[in-house]
Design a protein around this motif. Structure first.
Motif, PDB file in Angstrom:
ATOM      1  N   LEU A   1      -9.495  16.890   9.173  1.00 56.22           N
ATOM      2  CA  LEU A   1      -9.694  16.700   8.323  1.00 56.22           C
ATOM      3  C   LEU A   1      -8.114  16.538   7.093  1.00 56.22           C
ATOM      4  O   LEU A   1      -8.314  17.722   6.636  1.00 56.22           O
ATOM      5  CB  LEU A   1     -11.534  16.584   7.155  1.00 56.22           C
ATOM      6  CG  LEU A   1     -11.066  15.912   6.147  1.00 56.22           C
ATOM      7  CD1 LEU A   1     -11.270  14.158   6.460  1.00 56.22           C
ATOM      8  CD2 LEU A   1     -12.609  16.331   5.352  1.00 56.22           C
ATOM      9  N   MET A   2      -7.297  15.707   7.301  1.00 52.49           N
ATOM     10  CA  MET A   2      -6.161  16.569   6.691  1.00 52.49           C
ATOM     11  C   MET A   2      -6.877  15.856   4.789  1.00 52.49           C
ATOM     12  O   MET A   2      -7.328  15.039   4.717  1.00 52.49           O
ATOM     13  CB  MET A   2      -4.547  15.275   6.871  1.00 52.49           C
ATOM     14  CG  MET A   2      -3.857  15.512   6.106  1.00 52.49           C
ATOM     15  SD  MET A   2      -3.324  17.252   6.824  1.00 52.49           S
ATOM     16  CE  MET A   2      -2.904  16.788   8.763  1.00 52.49           C
ATOM     17  N   VAL A   3      -6.127  17.058   3.865  1.00 53.85           N
ATOM     18  CA  VAL A   3      -6.378  17.184   3.383  1.00 53.85           C
ATOM     19  C   VAL A   3      -4.990  16.900   2.490  1.00 53.85           C
ATOM     20  O   VAL A   3      -4.495  16.313   1.274  1.00 53.85           O
ATOM     21  CB  VAL A   3      -7.014  17.954   2.479  1.00 53.85           C
ATOM     22  CG1 VAL A   3      -7.152  18.032   0.876  1.00 53.85           C
ATOM     23  CG2 VAL A   3      -8.748  18.140   2.864  1.00 53.85           C
ATOM     24  N   GLY A   4      -4.082  17.694   2.622  1.00 62.21           N
ATOM     25  CA  GLY A   4      -2.407  18.091   1.744  1.00 62.21           C
ATOM     26  C   GLY A   4      -1.969  17.618   3.806  1.00 62.21           C
ATOM     27  O   GLY A   4      -1.677  18.876   3.782  1.00 62.21           O
ATOM     28  N   HIS A   5      -1.125  16.412   3.588  1.00 65.45           N
ATOM     29  CA  HIS A   5      -0.591  15.835   4.414  1.00 65.45           C
ATOM     30  C   HIS A   5       0.897  16.399   3.936  1.00 65.45           C
ATOM     31  O   HIS A   5       1.845  14.688   3.968  1.00 65.45           O
ATOM     32  CB  HIS A   5      -1.053  14.582   4.813  1.00 65.45           C
ATOM     33  CG  HIS A   5      -0.124  14.484   6.244  1.00 65.45           C
ATOM     34  ND1 HIS A   5      -0.497  13.340   6.595  1.00 65.45           N
ATOM     35  CD2 HIS A   5       0.788  14.439   7.275  1.00 65.45           C
ATOM     36  CE1 HIS A   5       0.057  12.872   8.388  1.00 65.45           C
ATOM     37  NE2 HIS A   5       0.249  14.277   8.695  1.00 65.45           N
ATOM     38  N   PHE A   6       1.739  17.097   4.034  1.00 59.77           N
ATOM     39  CA  PHE A   6       2.561  17.521   3.025  1.00 59.77           C
ATOM     40  C   PHE A   6       4.214  17.196   3.933  1.00 59.77           C
ATOM     41  O   PHE A   6       4.908  16.522   3.654  1.00 59.77           O
ATOM     42  CB  PHE A   6       3.381  18.645   2.215  1.00 59.77           C
ATOM     43  CG  PHE A   6       2.066  19.185   1.372  1.00 59.77           C
ATOM     44  CD1 PHE A   6       1.287  18.170   0.560  1.00 59.77           C
ATOM     45  CD2 PHE A   6       0.987  20.922   1.261  1.00 59.77           C
ATOM     46  CE1 PHE A   6       0.555  18.556   0.382  1.00 59.77           C
ATOM     47  CE2 PHE A   6       0.201  20.709   0.971  1.00 59.77           C
ATOM     48  CZ  PHE A   6      -0.230  19.542  -0.139  1.00 59.77           C
ATOM     49  N   SER A   7       3.713  17.408   5.366  1.00 59.75           N
ATOM     50  CA  SER A   7       4.176  17.395   5.952  1.00 59.75           C
ATOM     51  C   SER A   7       5.402  15.461   6.149  1.00 59.75           C
ATOM     52  O   SER A   7       6.296  15.430   6.730  1.00 59.75           O
ATOM     53  CB  SER A   7       4.753  17.358   7.866  1.00 59.75           C
ATOM     54  OG  SER A   7       2.944  17.004   8.062  1.00 59.75           O
ATOM     55  N   ALA A   8       3.977  14.476   5.823  1.00 64.62           N
ATOM     56  CA  ALA A   8       4.329  13.432   6.112  1.00 64.62           C
ATOM     57  C   ALA A   8       5.181  12.897   5.343  1.00 64.62           C
ATOM     58  O   ALA A   8       5.545  11.851   4.157  1.00 64.62           O
ATOM     59  CB  ALA A   8       2.576  12.676   5.973  1.00 64.62           C
ATOM     60  N   GLY A   9       5.538  14.091   4.062  1.00 63.58           N
ATOM     61  CA  GLY A   9       5.836  13.407   2.353  1.00 63.58           C
ATOM     62  C   GLY A   9       4.920  13.150   1.667  1.00 63.58           C
ATOM     63  O   GLY A   9       5.433  12.113   0.887  1.00 63.58           O
ATOM     64  N   SER A  10       3.456  13.285   1.368  1.00 63.28           N
ATOM     65  CA  SER A  10       3.127  12.181   1.139  1.00 63.28           C
ATOM     66  C   SER A  10       2.119  12.966  -0.021  1.00 63.28           C
ATOM     67  O   SER A  10       1.636  14.750   0.172  1.00 63.28           O
ATOM     68  CB  SER A  10       1.842  11.656   1.714  1.00 63.28           C
ATOM     69  OG  SER A  10       0.977  11.050   0.796  1.00 63.28           O
ATOM     70  N   LEU A  11       1.954  12.644  -1.466  1.00 65.38           N
ATOM     71  CA  LEU A  11       0.971  14.008  -2.211  1.00 65.38           C
ATOM     72  C   LEU A  11       0.295  12.613  -2.803  1.00 65.38           C
ATOM     73  O   LEU A  11      -0.285  13.241  -4.000  1.00 65.38           O
ATOM     74  CB  LEU A  11       2.027  14.066  -3.422  1.00 65.38           C
ATOM     75  CG  LEU A  11       2.644  15.720  -3.520  1.00 65.38           C
ATOM     76  CD1 LEU A  11       3.803  15.779  -4.211  1.00 65.38           C
ATOM     77  CD2 LEU A  11       1.783  16.915  -3.216  1.00 65.38           C
ATOM     78  N   ALA A  12       0.036  11.978  -1.996  1.00 65.13           N
ATOM     79  CA  ALA A  12      -1.594  10.796  -2.827  1.00 65.13           C
ATOM     80  C   ALA A  12      -3.042  11.708  -2.876  1.00 65.13           C
ATOM     81  O   ALA A  12      -3.068  12.467  -2.126  1.00 65.13           O
ATOM     82  CB  ALA A  12      -1.501  10.257  -1.126  1.00 65.13           C
ATOM     83  N   GLN A  13      -2.868  10.957  -3.949  1.00 62.45           N
ATOM     84  CA  GLN A  13      -4.592  11.603  -5.065  1.00 62.45           C
ATOM     85  C   GLN A  13      -4.447  12.950  -5.183  1.00 62.45           C
ATOM     86  O   GLN A  13      -5.379  13.629  -6.145  1.00 62.45           O
ATOM     87  CB  GLN A  13      -5.406  11.419  -3.558  1.00 62.45           C
ATOM     88  CG  GLN A  13      -5.746  10.075  -3.196  1.00 62.45           C
ATOM     89  CD  GLN A  13      -7.833   9.419  -2.317  1.00 62.45           C
ATOM     90  OE1 GLN A  13      -6.979  10.753  -1.605  1.00 62.45           O
ATOM     91  NE2 GLN A  13      -7.351   8.745  -2.026  1.00 62.45           N
ATOM     92  N   TRP A  14      -3.031  14.136  -4.884  1.00 65.86           N
ATOM     93  CA  TRP A  14      -3.372  15.314  -5.792  1.00 65.86           C
ATOM     94  C   TRP A  14      -2.711  14.438  -7.503  1.00 65.86           C
ATOM     95  O   TRP A  14      -1.873  13.834  -7.575  1.00 65.86           O
ATOM     96  CB  TRP A  14      -2.289  15.652  -4.812  1.00 65.86           C
ATOM     97  CG  TRP A  14      -2.490  16.237  -3.796  1.00 65.86           C
ATOM     98  CD1 TRP A  14      -1.944  15.575  -2.442  1.00 65.86           C
ATOM     99  CD2 TRP A  14      -3.069  17.635  -3.388  1.00 65.86           C
ATOM    100  NE1 TRP A  14      -3.107  17.222  -1.551  1.00 65.86           N
ATOM    101  CE2 TRP A  14      -3.076  17.629  -2.009  1.00 65.86           C
ATOM    102  CE3 TRP A  14      -3.072  18.693  -3.640  1.00 65.86           C
ATOM    103  CZ2 TRP A  14      -4.050  19.242  -1.056  1.00 65.86           C
ATOM    104  CZ3 TRP A  14      -4.313  19.317  -3.805  1.00 65.86           C
ATOM    105  CH2 TRP A  14      -4.215  20.061  -1.591  1.00 65.86           C
TER     106      TRP A  14
END
Length: 224
Positions: free
Chosen positions: A33-46
């Motif tokens: 379960l991904m919470v922080g997918h930073f390697s995908a360039g995403s800060l969605a919902q943070w």
């Protein structure tokens, strides 16, 4: 509102994150379960929460991959993601982090030294019963030895600090962590807690008025 201000005025996210929640997200049934997918360039919902000044958080490339960079200069602000996670399905939190410098000779058990170059933590919301809000902070300590556990200087027993890394660990390199959150909550709070309501990160240097640079890799929960 006055009570919220009094809790948050100390400048520490762990004491009041759950007071910001309105409707926890539904639990998800994934083996990873991904919470922080930073390697995908995403800060969605943070979301950001500032207490004193503003720690700079931004996605950047380092060592050939995207990561979250944090730079704090006499500031205390964090990022949190509200996400309800069923620990009976995915009890292990996984992440990697690195710091570029230490904060020096500070006493992390006192309010004047309650600063961390890097921390990742989980929050259990108390809802309207805000006094039941609890958190475990996994920190990169400056002077506390690895393995030391203590109550947060501002939030007391409601926020437990666990030193995963210390001054003995190398700076400028990645370190990988895996924690059984279900077991840690049982050990620290003496009860079975099935759900957490948020994950947060913070690099803060407001109390000792220092400067720190840190990087956070992907954060995810797993079955094992």
């Amino acid at each position: 509102m006055k009570l919220l201000q009094s809790m948050c005025g100390a400048g520490k996210l762990s004491a009041c994150l759950a007071l910001l929640f309105s409707s926890p997200a539904a639990a998800q049934d994934y083996e990873k379960l991904m919470v922080g997918h930073f390697s995908a360039g995403s800060l969605a919902q943070w979301q950001s929460k500032a207490f004193k000044g503003q720690t700079e958080y931004r996605l950047t490339e380092i060592d050939g991959t995207e990561a979250l960079k944090a730079v704090s200069q006499d500031s205390a602000s964090g990022l949190f993601k509200e996400q309800r996670i069923d620990l009976r399905k995915t009890p292990f939190m996984n992440w990697r982090w690195r710091i570029e410098n230490r904060l020096g000779n500070i006493n992390e058990q006192e309010k004047s030294g309650d600063d961390y170059a890097a921390r990742v933590y989980v929050v259990i919301s108390g809802g309207l019963a805000f006094w039941r809000t609890r958190a475990i902070n996994y920190v990169w300590a400056s002077t506390s030895p690895k393995g030391r556990i203590w109550p947060n200087a501002f939030a007391g027993d409601h926020a437990v600090m666990i030193a995963l890394r210390s001054a003995d660990d190398r700076t400028g390199v990645w370190h990988t962590e895996k924690r059984n959150i279900l077991a840690d909550l049982k050990q620290q709070f003496g009860e079975d807690i099935q759900y957490i309501d948020a994950v947060a990160i913070m690099t803060d240097t407001d109390n000792a008025q220092g400067k720190a640079t840190a990087y956070y890799g992907d954060i995810y929960f797993s079955k094992e």
